[in-house]
Design a protein around this motif. Structure first.
Motif, PDB file in Angstrom:
ATOM      1  N   GLN A   1      51.268  41.357  27.800  1.00 19.42           N
ATOM      2  CA  GLN A   1      49.959  41.455  28.440  1.00 19.42           C
ATOM      3  C   GLN A   1      49.824  42.750  29.245  1.00 19.42           C
ATOM      4  O   GLN A   1      50.800  43.284  29.756  1.00 19.42           O
ATOM      5  CB  GLN A   1      49.738  40.258  29.365  1.00 19.42           C
ATOM      6  CG  GLN A   1      49.860  38.911  28.672  1.00 19.42           C
ATOM      7  CD  GLN A   1      48.907  38.777  27.498  1.00 19.42           C
ATOM      8  OE1 GLN A   1      47.696  38.917  27.645  1.00 19.42           O
ATOM      9  NE2 GLN A   1      49.459  38.494  26.323  1.00 19.42           N
TER      10      GLN A   1
ATOM     11  N   CYS B   1      44.473  31.352  34.115  1.00 18.94           N
ATOM     12  CA  CYS B   1      45.319  32.070  35.072  1.00 18.94           C
ATOM     13  C   CYS B   1      45.986  31.086  36.037  1.00 18.94           C
ATOM     14  O   CYS B   1      47.185  31.187  36.313  1.00 18.94           O
ATOM     15  CB  CYS B   1      44.474  33.085  35.834  1.00 18.94           C
ATOM     16  SG  CYS B   1      45.339  33.917  37.181  1.00 18.94           S
TER      17      CYS B   1
ATOM     18  N   ARG C   1      36.977  30.210  32.018  1.00 20.18           N
ATOM     19  CA  ARG C   1      38.138  29.850  31.206  1.00 20.18           C
ATOM     20  C   ARG C   1      39.334  30.726  31.551  1.00 20.18           C
ATOM     21  O   ARG C   1      40.489  30.261  31.558  1.00 20.18           O
ATOM     22  CB  ARG C   1      37.782  29.963  29.731  1.00 20.18           C
ATOM     23  CG  ARG C   1      36.737  28.938  29.278  1.00 20.18           C
ATOM     24  CD  ARG C   1      36.276  29.196  27.857  1.00 20.18           C
ATOM     25  NE  ARG C   1      37.400  29.187  26.937  1.00 20.18           N
ATOM     26  CZ  ARG C   1      37.305  29.647  25.682  1.00 20.18           C
ATOM     27  NH1 ARG C   1      36.173  30.142  25.228  1.00 20.18           N
ATOM     28  NH2 ARG C   1      38.368  29.599  24.896  1.00 20.18           N
ATOM     29  N   HIS C   2      39.096  31.993  31.840  1.00 22.71           N
ATOM     30  CA  HIS C   2      40.186  32.879  32.270  1.00 22.71           C
ATOM     31  C   HIS C   2      40.691  32.478  33.654  1.00 22.71           C
ATOM     32  O   HIS C   2      41.902  32.547  33.917  1.00 22.71           O
ATOM     33  CB  HIS C   2      39.715  34.331  32.289  1.00 22.71           C
ATOM     34  CG  HIS C   2      39.686  34.988  30.942  1.00 22.71           C
ATOM     35  ND1 HIS C   2      40.811  35.137  30.169  1.00 22.71           N
ATOM     36  CD2 HIS C   2      38.660  35.538  30.224  1.00 22.71           C
ATOM     37  CE1 HIS C   2      40.500  35.746  29.032  1.00 22.71           C
ATOM     38  NE2 HIS C   2      39.192  35.994  29.039  1.00 22.71           N
TER      39      HIS C   2
ATOM     40  N   THR D   1      45.283  41.301  31.932  1.00 25.84           N
ATOM     41  CA  THR D   1      44.776  40.363  30.937  1.00 25.84           C
ATOM     42  C   THR D   1      45.270  38.967  31.279  1.00 25.84           C
ATOM     43  O   THR D   1      46.448  38.770  31.589  1.00 25.84           O
ATOM     44  CB  THR D   1      45.240  40.749  29.520  1.00 25.84           C
ATOM     45  OG1 THR D   1      46.662  40.932  29.514  1.00 25.84           O
ATOM     46  CG2 THR D   1      44.572  42.031  29.061  1.00 25.84           C
ATOM     47  N   LEU D   2      44.369  37.994  31.225  1.00 27.98           N
ATOM     48  CA  LEU D   2      44.681  36.636  31.664  1.00 27.98           C
ATOM     49  C   LEU D   2      44.574  35.644  30.518  1.00 27.98           C
ATOM     50  O   LEU D   2      43.752  35.820  29.602  1.00 27.98           O
ATOM     51  CB  LEU D   2      43.710  36.220  32.779  1.00 27.98           C
ATOM     52  CG  LEU D   2      43.639  37.146  33.996  1.00 27.98           C
ATOM     53  CD1 LEU D   2      42.525  36.673  34.931  1.00 27.98           C
ATOM     54  CD2 LEU D   2      44.972  37.189  34.722  1.00 27.98           C
TER      55      LEU D   2
ATOM     56  N   ARG E   1      43.339  32.503  28.427  1.00 29.01           N
ATOM     57  CA  ARG E   1      42.019  31.878  28.352  1.00 29.01           C
ATOM     58  C   ARG E   1      42.179  30.412  27.958  1.00 29.01           C
ATOM     59  O   ARG E   1      42.644  30.089  26.873  1.00 29.01           O
ATOM     60  CB  ARG E   1      41.147  32.598  27.330  1.00 29.01           C
ATOM     61  CG  ARG E   1      39.702  32.106  27.291  1.00 29.01           C
ATOM     62  CD  ARG E   1      38.967  32.626  26.057  1.00 29.01           C
ATOM     63  NE  ARG E   1      39.033  34.070  25.954  1.00 29.01           N
ATOM     64  CZ  ARG E   1      38.597  34.748  24.899  1.00 29.01           C
ATOM     65  NH1 ARG E   1      38.086  34.096  23.860  1.00 29.01           N
ATOM     66  NH2 ARG E   1      38.684  36.066  24.857  1.00 29.01           N
TER      67      ARG E   1
ATOM     68  N   HIS F   1      33.358  33.829  29.202  1.00 27.04           N
ATOM     69  CA  HIS F   1      34.749  33.367  29.294  1.00 27.04           C
ATOM     70  C   HIS F   1      35.345  33.490  30.696  1.00 27.04           C
ATOM     71  O   HIS F   1      36.545  33.248  30.872  1.00 27.04           O
ATOM     72  CB  HIS F   1      35.661  34.112  28.317  1.00 27.04           C
ATOM     73  CG  HIS F   1      35.231  34.026  26.887  1.00 27.04           C
ATOM     74  ND1 HIS F   1      34.713  32.880  26.334  1.00 27.04           N
ATOM     75  CD2 HIS F   1      35.228  34.972  25.891  1.00 27.04           C
ATOM     76  CE1 HIS F   1      34.417  33.103  25.060  1.00 27.04           C
ATOM     77  NE2 HIS F   1      34.712  34.354  24.775  1.00 27.04           N
ATOM     78  N   GLN F   2      34.564  33.854  31.710  1.00 23.18           N
ATOM     79  CA  GLN F   2      35.114  34.078  33.047  1.00 23.18           C
ATOM     80  C   GLN F   2      35.826  32.844  33.591  1.00 23.18           C
ATOM     81  O   GLN F   2      36.964  32.927  34.065  1.00 23.18           O
ATOM     82  CB  GLN F   2      33.998  34.486  34.020  1.00 23.18           C
ATOM     83  CG  GLN F   2      34.468  34.640  35.460  1.00 23.18           C
ATOM     84  CD  GLN F   2      33.335  34.962  36.422  1.00 23.18           C
ATOM     85  OE1 GLN F   2      32.250  35.339  36.015  1.00 23.18           O
ATOM     86  NE2 GLN F   2      33.582  34.792  37.711  1.00 23.18           N
TER      87      GLN F   2
END
Length: 309
Positions: free
Chosen positions: A76, A137, A132-133, A162-163, A165, A129-130
């Motif tokens: 990542q 995380c 979900r990330h 990068t996180l 999802r 997708h905010q």
């Protein structure tokens, strides 16, 4: 499980399932926030995710048991922008206002249901997708897959991380809040406010119907979605493959600590300068009042002298 309003539910037994319900708050119809908000209530994976889930489920891929082979790890991105990067795609319009984010204690959504955490997030709008990330995380950190210090790095303006999802199935919209109706030039109350109040909202009867819908339809549907097989695939076969290089994480964390210390010092200096400015203004105002009083006193004395002559 984890649930959110934006509600997410994550099951304690394999720490991966999340039921998310989202409450969005529109600050103004003129801002356009509602047009760029996340399309909550996602029930389908996008093509890229479909390929990832299919690959993760394939027999030749990681089985979900034991250590992950090095060749199957997903490296990542972790970096911290010391200086502005002209090629960086993140701009001011990507930032979002989150009003609140809460989590309940683990419990079933319905009698004899799947134990889960209900996560409730309220914001003006959301990026695609905010949420979900955010959930992915949190789960990755809880399971020791992602270093905790990278959370603060990822939330800072110069941080680029990068996180994971989380699956989309339990992310559902639970309600919408609207800002007050704008008043006219003469500050008169808008005509529509005579029927709805200062803002658009559901009346008492509707509130009861909304509660009934949540208990009879919404929560049972979330409970079923917690058992979706994608949660197991994501939890056992995909999430363990996320890898954050120790050296990159350490470098980013150290850069963030230095940046944050400098930021706090800058804010403290600005606050001190503002406080000094206010004190100077108060002192000047007090001195002006004293001078004015002295002038008035001198004027009175002069007038009295004139009268005596």
């Amino acid at each position: 499980p984890v649930t959110s309003a934006a509600g997410t539910t994550v099951q304690p037994d394999h720490a991966a399932a999340a039921a998310i319900t989202v409450a969005s708050s529109s600050s103004s119809s003129s801002t356009g926030n509602e047009t760029d908000s996340e399309a909550v209530g996602e029930s389908e994976l996008d093509p890229e995710e479909q390929q990832q889930y299919a690959a993760a489920a394939a027999s030749y891929e990681y089985s979900g048991e034991g250590p992950v082979p090095e060749e199957l790890m997903w490296q990542q991105q972790v970096k911290f922008l010391i200086a502005p990067d002209p090629g960086d795609p993140v701009v001011k319009s990507h930032y979002r206002m989150i009003r609140s984010f809460s989590a309940d204690d683990p419990r079933p959504l319905v009698p004899d249901g799947v134990p889960c955490l209900r996560l409730e997030v309220c914001g003006d709008s959301f990026m695609l997708h905010q949420i979900r990330h955010m959930v992915g995380c949190a789960v990755a950190i809880a399971r020791g897959i992602m270093p905790r210090e990278l959370l603060e790095v990822s939330l800072s303006a110069p941080g680029r991380v990068t996180l994971p999802r989380a699956p989309p199935h339990t992310l559902l919209l639970s309600g919408s809040l609207f800002s007050p109706f704008p008043k006219g030039w003469g500050h008169e109350i808008p005509l529509v406010a005579q029927w709805t109040g200062e803002r658009l909202m559901i009346r008492e009867k509707g509130q009861q119907e909304l509660l009934d819908f949540r208990q009879q339809v919404f929560d049972p549907a979330l409970n079923e979605l917690l058992l979706h097989p994608d949660w197991d695939t994501w939890s056992r076969k995909m999430l363990p493959r996320y890898q954050y290089a120790a050296e990159d994480s350490k470098t980013a964390a150290e850069a963030h600590a230095a940046w944050y210390a400098e930021l706090k010092a800058k804010r403290a200096a600005e606050a001190a300068a503002k406080a000094a400015e206010l004190e100077a203004a108060k002192a000047a105002e007090a001195a002006g009042m004293v001078n004015e009083q002295q002038s008035q006193s001198d004027s009175v004395s002069t007038k009295r002298g004139c009268c005596i002559q």
